[in-house]
Design a protein around this motif. Structure first.
Motif, mmCIF file in Angstrom:
data_model
loop_
_atom_site.group_PDB
_atom_site.id
_atom_site.type_symbol
_atom_site.label_atom_id
_atom_site.label_comp_id
_atom_site.label_asym_id
_atom_site.label_seq_id
_atom_site.Cartn_x
_atom_site.Cartn_y
_atom_site.Cartn_z
ATOM 1 N N LEU A 76 46.991 53.213 35.426
ATOM 2 C CA LEU A 76 47.202 54.274 36.417
ATOM 3 C C LEU A 76 46.918 53.781 37.838
ATOM 4 O O LEU A 76 47.652 54.106 38.776
ATOM 5 C CB LEU A 76 46.331 55.483 36.091
ATOM 6 C CG LEU A 76 46.771 56.324 34.903
ATOM 7 C CD1 LEU A 76 45.725 57.377 34.576
ATOM 8 C CD2 LEU A 76 48.105 56.968 35.165
ATOM 9 N N ALA A 77 45.864 52.993 37.992
ATOM 10 C CA ALA A 77 45.503 52.504 39.324
ATOM 11 C C ALA A 77 46.596 51.612 39.902
ATOM 12 O O ALA A 77 47.018 51.794 41.050
ATOM 13 C CB ALA A 77 44.173 51.748 39.256
ATOM 14 N N PHE A 78 47.082 50.659 39.112
ATOM 15 C CA PHE A 78 48.094 49.750 39.642
ATOM 16 C C PHE A 78 49.450 50.434 39.795
ATOM 17 O O PHE A 78 50.201 50.107 40.719
ATOM 18 C CB PHE A 78 48.198 48.493 38.779
ATOM 19 C CG PHE A 78 47.175 47.461 39.146
ATOM 20 C CD1 PHE A 78 47.381 46.614 40.209
ATOM 21 C CD2 PHE A 78 45.992 47.360 38.438
ATOM 22 C CE1 PHE A 78 46.444 45.674 40.570
ATOM 23 C CE2 PHE A 78 45.045 46.425 38.786
ATOM 24 C CZ PHE A 78 45.262 45.578 39.854
ATOM 25 N N LEU A 126 52.469 44.947 31.309
ATOM 26 C CA LEU A 126 51.328 44.704 30.425
ATOM 27 C C LEU A 126 51.789 44.071 29.120
ATOM 28 O O LEU A 126 51.118 43.199 28.571
ATOM 29 C CB LEU A 126 50.602 46.028 30.145
ATOM 30 C CG LEU A 126 49.566 46.023 29.026
ATOM 31 C CD1 LEU A 126 48.287 45.383 29.521
ATOM 32 C CD2 LEU A 126 49.300 47.423 28.553
ATOM 33 N N MET A 127 52.951 44.502 28.630
ATOM 34 C CA MET A 127 53.479 43.984 27.372
ATOM 35 C C MET A 127 54.103 42.594 27.516
ATOM 36 O O MET A 127 54.517 42.010 26.528
ATOM 37 C CB MET A 127 54.524 44.939 26.799
ATOM 38 C CG MET A 127 53.981 46.282 26.413
ATOM 39 S SD MET A 127 52.841 46.086 25.056
ATOM 40 C CE MET A 127 51.545 47.152 25.570
ATOM 41 N N LEU A 145 48.935 42.447 44.993
ATOM 42 C CA LEU A 145 48.649 43.378 43.900
ATOM 43 C C LEU A 145 49.161 42.844 42.569
ATOM 44 O O LEU A 145 48.498 42.994 41.536
ATOM 45 C CB LEU A 145 49.275 44.741 44.189
ATOM 46 C CG LEU A 145 48.578 45.610 45.214
ATOM 47 C CD1 LEU A 145 49.397 46.863 45.477
ATOM 48 C CD2 LEU A 145 47.185 45.962 44.762
ATOM 49 N N TYR A 146 50.333 42.227 42.583
ATOM 50 C CA TYR A 146 50.894 41.684 41.344
ATOM 51 C C TYR A 146 50.022 40.564 40.792
ATOM 52 O O TYR A 146 49.766 40.492 39.596
ATOM 53 C CB TYR A 146 52.318 41.189 41.593
ATOM 54 C CG TYR A 146 52.990 40.670 40.355
ATOM 55 C CD1 TYR A 146 53.447 41.547 39.377
ATOM 56 C CD2 TYR A 146 53.152 39.314 40.143
ATOM 57 C CE1 TYR A 146 54.046 41.092 38.232
ATOM 58 C CE2 TYR A 146 53.761 38.845 38.997
ATOM 59 C CZ TYR A 146 54.212 39.734 38.049
ATOM 60 O OH TYR A 146 54.805 39.273 36.914
ATOM 61 N N PHE A 151 45.969 38.899 36.793
ATOM 62 C CA PHE A 151 44.650 38.342 36.537
ATOM 63 C C PHE A 151 43.778 39.324 35.758
ATOM 64 O O PHE A 151 43.134 38.958 34.762
ATOM 65 C CB PHE A 151 43.992 37.966 37.869
ATOM 66 C CG PHE A 151 42.668 37.294 37.730
ATOM 67 C CD1 PHE A 151 42.570 36.002 37.240
ATOM 68 C CD2 PHE A 151 41.501 37.957 38.095
ATOM 69 C CE1 PHE A 151 41.338 35.384 37.115
ATOM 70 C CE2 PHE A 151 40.275 37.350 37.967
ATOM 71 C CZ PHE A 151 40.184 36.058 37.475
ATOM 72 N N ILE A 152 43.749 40.579 36.178
ATOM 73 C CA ILE A 152 42.922 41.592 35.512
ATOM 74 C C ILE A 152 43.413 41.868 34.102
ATOM 75 O O ILE A 152 42.615 42.005 33.171
ATOM 76 C CB ILE A 152 42.872 42.872 36.370
ATOM 77 C CG1 ILE A 152 42.050 42.612 37.623
ATOM 78 C CG2 ILE A 152 42.287 44.043 35.585
ATOM 79 C CD1 ILE A 152 42.078 43.733 38.623
#
Length: 159
Positions: A76-78, A126-127, A145-146, A151-152
């Motif tokens: 949600l944040a990204f 994410l996938m 941001l990408y 990284f996260i």
């Protein structure tokens, strides 16, 4: 629930009215889920080996809950950050027909102009979907941001 939908099914012209077939189908599906959960609890109370298995499943689900909450918060944040970066830019300019006019070449079907599409794109990233290599080249903040997102996500999925 079982009593309500059972009476409604048997007596369609009586005091209990469902309203539509869709409401009835959804109610039956929820009722069926409740029945299966009660069946699992019954079998758990009668068979010791099954009770151990169900206890293990509950333990794993409790541990998985913290992971899922953190993953949803990150997604949600990204999604919001990408949406805020691109809202109001020339990539998300809408004409009178509610069509995006500046989406050409690698910016065709740009996902971060609407929040729901941004959330879907962040989830597909994410996938493992990388997409167009020029998607984030129009903004240095979006590139940062990408990189932070990648990284996260690697850290979260490694745990």
């Amino acid at each position: 629930l079982v009593m309500y939908f059972g009476v409604a099914m048997l007596n369609s012209s009586g005091p209990i009215q469902i309203g539509s077939n869709e409401v009835f189908r959804n109610g039956c599906a929820i009722t069926k889920g409740v029945l299966w959960i009660n069946f699992i609890n019954f079998v758990k109370s009668t068979l010791v080996d099954f009770a151990v298995f169900v206890g293990g499943v509950y333990y794993v689900l409790q541990r998985l809950l913290a992971f899922m909450v953190s993953l949803i918060v990150i997604l949600l944040a990204f999604a919001q950050m990408f949406y805020f970066v691109y809202t109001g830019t020339s990539l998300c300019f809408v004409d009178q027909n509610d069509e995006y006019v500046n989406q050409v070449d690698c910016f065709e079907d740009f996902p971060h102009c609407r929040f729901d599409m941004s959330l879907l794109k962040v989830y597909t990233m994410l996938m493992g979907e990388i997409g167009d290599e020029c998607r984030y080249e129009s903004s240095m903040v979006a590139q940062s941001l990408y990189i932070a997102y990648a990284f996260i996500i690697v850290i979260i999925l490694s745990n």
